[in-house]
Structures are given as C-alpha cells and as structure tokens.
Design an enzyme around this catalytic site. Sequence first.
Site, PDB file in Angstrom:
ATOM      1  N   CYS A 136       0.913  -1.114  -0.088  1.00  0.00           N
ATOM      2  CA  CYS A 136      -0.005   0.018  -0.028  1.00  0.00           C
ATOM      3  C   CYS A 136       0.796   1.048  -0.024  1.00  0.00           C
ATOM      4  O   CYS A 136       0.646   2.131  -0.862  1.00  0.00           O
ATOM      5  CB  CYS A 136      -0.847  -0.114   1.197  1.00  0.00           C
ATOM      6  N   GLU A 188      -4.607  -4.503  -4.359  1.00  0.00           N
ATOM      7  CA  GLU A 188      -4.537  -3.018  -4.641  1.00  0.00           C
ATOM      8  C   GLU A 188      -5.021  -2.433  -6.098  1.00  0.00           C
ATOM      9  O   GLU A 188      -5.957  -1.668  -6.075  1.00  0.00           O
ATOM     10  CB  GLU A 188      -2.871  -2.574  -4.411  1.00  0.00           C
TER      11      GLU A 188
END
Lengths: 511, 511
Positions: free
Chosen positions: A429, A501
């Site tokens: 992230c 993601e």
Amino acid sequence: MSVTSVKLNTPAPYFSLSKGCDLPQVVVVSTFPTSPQYSIEDDISILSTHKCIPKMCTTRIVTGDTSIPMPIESVKANLNDSVRFIKLGKVDVEDLRIMQQTFNGMQNACVVASGHDMSKDAIIGFSSGKVETGSSTMVITLDEALAYFPEYFESIKKGEDNLEVAKLVAESSAFQNILLLNTAPGGNSHIYYSKQTGEQLNIESKSPVSMISSTVATAAIANLSHGYTIKEAIYGALEFVQNAVILADSNKHPNYMYSVSLPLECMVNDECFEAHEIRSPKISPLPKPKFDSFYQYLIQHPLVKPSWEAYTNHDFVRQIADGILDINKFKFFIEQDYSYLVDYGRVHCIAGSKAPELENMEEELVIVGRIREEMGQHEQRLKEVFGVKDDSYFKTIERGTALNNYSRYFNDIARRGSWEELVAALTPCMMGYGAAAMKFKNNVKAEKGGMYDEWINIYSCENYEDGMRLGEKILNHIAERSSAEELERLAKIYGEVCALEAQFWDAALVF
Amino acid sequence: MSVTSVKLNTPAPYFSLSKGCDLPQVVVVSTFPTSPQYSIEDDISILSTHKCIPKMCTTRIVTGDTSIPMPIESVKANLNDSVRFIKLGKVDVEDLRIMQQTFNGMQNACVVASGHDMSKDAIIGFSSGKVETGSSTMVITLDEALAYFPEYFESIKKGEDNLEVAKLVAESSAFQNILLLNTAPGGNSHIYYSKQTGEQLNIESKSPVSMISSTVATAAIANLSHGYTIKEAIYGALEFVQNAVILADSNKHPNYMYSVSLPLECMVNDECFEAHEIRSPKISPLPKPKFDSFYQYLIQHPLVKPSWEAYTNHDFVRQIADGILDINKFKFFIEQDYSYLVDYGRVHCIAGSKAPELENMEEELVIVGRIREEMGQHEQRLKEVFGVKDDSYFKTIERGTALNNYSRYFNDIARRGSWEELVAALTPCMMGYGAAAMKFKNNVKAEKGGMYDEWINIYSCENYEDGMRLGEKILNHIAERSSAEELERLAKIYGEVCALEAQFWDAALVF
C-alpha cells in the site's frame, strides 16, 4: 546415553475454554458401518471442530447381508434420557423402533436428520408417530427429495419452485423444519422452511459447491447444541461445509478442521512454554537469493511483477493526474479508502504486537500516527468538496467487495501470520501509492492546487519518499532474518496484496 | 410468511489452512466397540483437534461373546499401502494377523500403541515378527507395565527406578520407543526411552493428573503425522492431554477441543460476513448496577476487593518507602518488571487493534509510548545502579514464575477477549501502582533523591495522577456500553489481575 528433561506447563495460554466449562454432548444415532460415501469419522470430526463432545450410538451392525442388533444396554448407555441433541445418521424404521424402546427423552430432544442417510421408510416412519421430538429438522438435497418422493416430480417440474418441494417434504414427514439443498451443478440457492412458524430463509451461495446433506445436518445440530437459533445454525452449517469443501480442492477430503490450530504449534510458539529444549531447528535446503534491496528484488519477482505493474501503472492514477477522473468515482474511492485505513491501522497495531524488537514495535506505531493524518485528509476532502457535514457519516460508509476482499486478506494474515508476513502484506500500500504517483510528479495536467493535484502531491512529496525509504529499510531487515523459503512466501504475499490494490482501483473506475 | 435472505461468503478470514493443503491421514486400527473406559470418539476427536483426517479401521466386531471379523475388503479399504500413520487401538493377536494379511506397507508406517488397549499377547505378538514397522512407540502406564509383566515386579520394587521398567518393556516387545507414564496419584514424572538411539527424555508434570495412555498415544501419532520428532510429539501429547483433563474439572469428560474456536462464533464476529441478518440479539435479564465511577465500583466489588487490598497495601511498597528493601530483591523486581513491560506493550497494541473507536486506538498507542519511557527508566537504573553495561543484557533476563503466570493471563485475554476485557486486564497495573505509591507520598523514609524515593515519586506525581484520571475515564466509557453480565465478567478479570500483581511483588520479596 543422551538425557533431556522438560517440564509440563499448565494452564496453557491458548485455551479457548475456561476450566469446568460444560461442552454440549451430541449423539450420532446410526447403524455401523455407515454409508461408504460418507463416514462416521466425518460426523465426529465436525462435532469436535464445533466444540461438542461427540458420542456414537450404534443401533445395529451391518456387514454384508448380516444385520446384528447391538445389545440394548449398549444402546441405552449412549441414548439415555439426558441426551438433548441427536443427529440421525444412517437409520431405517427398525432403528427408529430401537430408539423408541430405549429412549424416553425424545420429546425433549432436538433432532437433525439428513436425506442422505435415512431410508424413505424411516423418513415416513418418523412421521407415523414412531418418534416424536422436541424439535426436528430434515436436511435434504433436491435430488434426494425427488428420488424419495417421485410422485411430486411432475408438479415440481412444472413450477420448478424449490419452496414447493420443501413444503411437500414437510407435509410427507413429521419433520418440523426442512432445509432443502440445491446441490446440483450450478445450483446455488438453498431454502429453509419451517412448517411450524411459516418462516422462510433463502441462502444463496456465491461459490456453489457439491455438499452432502449429512455433513450439513451434523454441523447444524452442533450449532443448535451451542444455543444458536435454527436459522443461525443452518446458516453456520452451510458456510462451514461449503468452506470445508472449497478448501480441500477437488479430489481431496473436505477440510473440516480448517479453523483448528495445531496444539503443538501453539505450544512451540509460546514463550512461556518449555518445549524449546526439544525443538529441532528447521534446516533450509534452498540457497538464499542475493540482493542489495529486498524491495527491488520483490517488485521484479515473478510472483509479484505482474500485479505490481498492474497496480503501479493503474489508469485510475493517470486519470487523476490528467484531471479527468469522474468526481463520483473519486468520492467512492475516498470513502472506501477511509474505511480501508481503519483496518490498515488495526493491522499495524497487530504487527506492532508481534514485532520482534521494541524499535519495530515503535515503527509500527509511528505508521499508525501517519495513517490517522491520512484519514484526516480524507475527512477534510469529504467535508469541503463533497459537503459531508456530520462526523457520523464516516461510520456508515458502505463497504464494497474489493474493500472486503482486501480487509479479509489482512485479517487472515493478522491471525495466522508472523510479523514478517504482516509487514509484507502492509508494505505494498505504502510503496505502490508512491511508485504510482511519482510517475506523474512533474507531469500533472489536473488543475494546480486542486484536489487531484494535491492528491498526486501527497504521494510524491519528499516526506512521502522518506517514508518509503524507511519501508525499504524494514524490508531489508526482514530479508536478513528470513530463510529462502520464507522469502518466497513473503514474495507470494506481496504479490497477492498488489493484486488486491489493483482491484481496489478497478472497483473505483467501474463504480 | 416471514422471508429472509442471506448470502454465503467465501473464503472465510479465519482459516488456519490454505486451499488444497494436504492434511495427514491417521488410521486407528481397532476392534469395535472399543473399551468402555475410553472410546473411539476420543481418538477421532483428538485427531481432528490435531488437524489430522481420522480414519477408523475396524478389524473385528465384538458384542457380548460374539466376535465377527469384518470383511477383509472393508479392512483393506482403510488399511491400504498408502497409510503412513497408525494408532493401534484395542487389538489382540488375531487383529495383528488381520493387519499382516491386508497391509504390505507396514515397514513404512509409523505406529503408536498404548498399553491400555493392547492385550499382553498382542504386545508380545508385536514382538514375535507378526508386525514390523518403520517406527513404533508404546505408551504404557507404570501400572499397566507391572500388570502385564509381573515378573519384573520384584526387581522394580527394589530399585523403584522407572527407567528400568521402560527398558524392560522395551526388551519384552519389538517396540522401538517406550513412553512410560507415571499416572499413579502423586506420580508426576514420565520417561521416554528409545531402545534404538539410547535417548532418554524426562518429563516432569507440575500439576499431575490421571491420564489414560491411549489418549496420549493418539495425540502423539497426530503430532508425528505433522512431521514433528518423536520427542516433540511426546511432549506435545502429554501437554495436550494433561490440559484436556485439567480443563474438564473432575467428573467431566476431558476437553479435547479446548483449542478449537467455534466456527459460527468466528463468522458472527467477522464484519465481512453476512450473518448479521439472522443474528438474534442477546437480552440481558439482570439489572445494571448504578455508579458514578466504574473504577470505584470495581475496587469495592467482592470479586476484586480482597486482591485489590492485598495488592495496593503490599509490603513490597512499604519496604521501598521505608528504604529497607534488600537491593537484590529490588534488582530482581526491576528486571522482571522490565520483561513484563515488553508484554504489557504488546498487549496494549492488541487492545488498540480491537478498539471500537479510533480515539480508543490512539489512547492505547499513547500508553505504549509511556511504557517505553518507563522501560527507559528501568534500563537507566540497571545501568547506573547495578552496573549493567551491555544492552543485550535486557534480552537475556530470566523469566520468573510470577511473570510467566501474568504474561500467560494477558496472552489468554488478548487471544479471546474483547477490547473491554483487555482494558479491564491492563488497567490494574496502572491504577494499583498509583494507589499503592500515593499512600506514601508525604511519608517516604528512604533517602531523598535516592532510587527508592524516586520510585515512589514516579507513581505518585501529578503526571501519573493525570494518567489515572484518563484510565478512570476509559473505564467509565466501557461501563456505559456494557451489560450487567459483562460488568460482572470485567470485575472478575480485574480481580484476577490484581491477584497476579500481588503475586508479582510476593515473588520479589521471597527472591
């Protein structure tokens, strides 16, 4: 002679029970052996996994053509009047008669049977006053129902209404509740119907698998024995069996033990336990790969590269930099990301609790502080740009599928994983947002000082780069202490999270 | 008609297995029914709890005086040549013959048997070439060994050396390894002896309980099937069975499922799952007690008051205030407290991860920062006063019993407990040190500015009082959101932790 001494410890810290806790007892009434397709071991495994004390009550022994009734005392020993929860396994009318002879407590008992195990005669026998229970449920597949009651076949074919089948089975038997499983290929909706209350529960399976009605029945009686309502019990049983089948993969035995931790593994991992004396070191047969930066190694790794590229070259970021992203998609993203950050913060706390060194624990806490800042930015955006007024708004954001998948992955690693694995899951992230935003650093076409320009700037500024350098340092620290196999496992996690993601941004674009 | 719809989710976040994971299969070879004292359900439960796929292989059916051999195909189906792990249950020489007939893979198999189940003939039969295995272990109690081999009885009585008994059993049979259990009342030391390698492992039980050799054998084969060494497997089996017996309390069935979480409970607690639709609210029948300060309510609560008084009036603190505490006892305390604070910080991180509101998460992190300060004070003391030079010293502090008991309690609550329960467990440390030290605030006889004076001052200064006020506020916040039953449970935890605190200071005084 080599002599080692260890002490046994007690109590253990990994108990999920307190002392003297009374586990419910569930009796499986059945002939022996049971049907070859499904076996008594599955019943007992499922009951154990559900924290029940399992008891077998064998009514008759059937080998080849011989059928020998068990001595009545033996039946009585297991089916005495204190029994409250019964799973009816492979039984016939004869076995119902034996039950009736030995067991007076039937009107207080809760019974779950399955169409897979009971003969048609027994299902009807159950209705003809042979057995009267406190509460009874029949779990039956659509195929079984139609095979036992072919006279319904015609009427069903016309309507193709599974609720009608459930009602017809209920009428033909004394079972008060029916769970009709649609386990045909592609069948994904199951129906629970209560003759008594008229309640109906539709359960749709996202990933339909072939389930045997018998195992669902066993999990249901286990849930009932813990005081859950019949609807909860049935939901839990279906979820449990479906997951057991999915986890096993095709051709393998369902993994009914999937939520059990291996006791010895818990002991070995517990610093208070004394097994260390006899612990054999694990020796790695693989040579460790050489690299200067574990981060650079990771993003080139075959398990990571495709999803890393999809993630860090995502069109979502380009549309922001170009200032052309639909503002509603951006709002959806910000809201999902806000909810994500709450989970992200929680998992960093767990990583802190597992950190091997105090400085690692502190690093995690510093990161949680930054996450709070980022959340503050999101709150501000939602208030200033999107007119959110009330702080309670942030607690009512509806969670999308991509967010749930990601959070669930985190929960899974948090529960099972080491600190190293948690860091591998938490790092993409931070690194990926930076990597994606920095590509547009001097190339933002969106309005200067506007929301999109500011967003790119947050993830490409000097301060953010500092954070990434710290991330890289921690990854290197982890690489030093890990074996070749562990590095492979970390790469696998890193790659899987990069895919999550990318899906997170996909979800925003298709909103 | 009431209709509800829910969806089944997959994958679940609480898996402790990955997809397609191959669980080891363990076959219990036995007659049916097995002995009444111990039953096949226990075997299968133990195997399930150890993440093994359990299989029963019944050689003969024995009811009353009748003994019917099972059809040989049925035995072969369960005892085919791919079988690697066998528990020998209740068998006789006849059953060994059946095994030999059907099973060619014996030389590759790993067998654990128990003296409780095998007849003496079978134990000796095992040695007479009937069965030759890859690896074989006999778990036998001292009583069983002496009953089967009374000819040793005399020689043993003289020496009372259990190692001799283990060796004699090894010599009389072909079993390569012997685990001799001393399960007589008060017997607390068990011996593992390997005829093959000459290795000996002494296992001492801190809380001796009566164990059946059969269940220990089953847990041992389960551990072996997961690739543990024989010594690890035996240690783990003894620890497991002992805990199962202790947890059950007297007169109850051992809790072999103590480390299993109830699957439906996991689903219901998981925010990503959709069972919420059908979840019934729990209604509390008890009225909620009224109070202004939950802290004041707690320390007067009958479950707390005795241990709170013992803790906050502890002589350890008086001796510090009076300046008369033996400096070695103080050093021991500081070292134990240093190790304690590491655990305390970890558990605060876990509390943070479970906190319902973000501000609660942040409060936990602030506390972790303060804990680091306190550790810094301890480090400084140990360096300045006690001449510690090397930072690695702090990692090698030997953990005492009181510390282990306390940490284990924390681990237990951290694993199972809610945020509220964790706070209840973490608060007595902060509140009690303050309450204990403040009694001496203006009454310190120890040297002004010295180590003891400074210690009292840390826990009675304004700043510390501020922290206590924050603690009281958090407790009030928790009390608002808890039911009467939950408040009782929190009081129980608070009281138990106060007792652990008192024992922590006891340990320093008796050092």
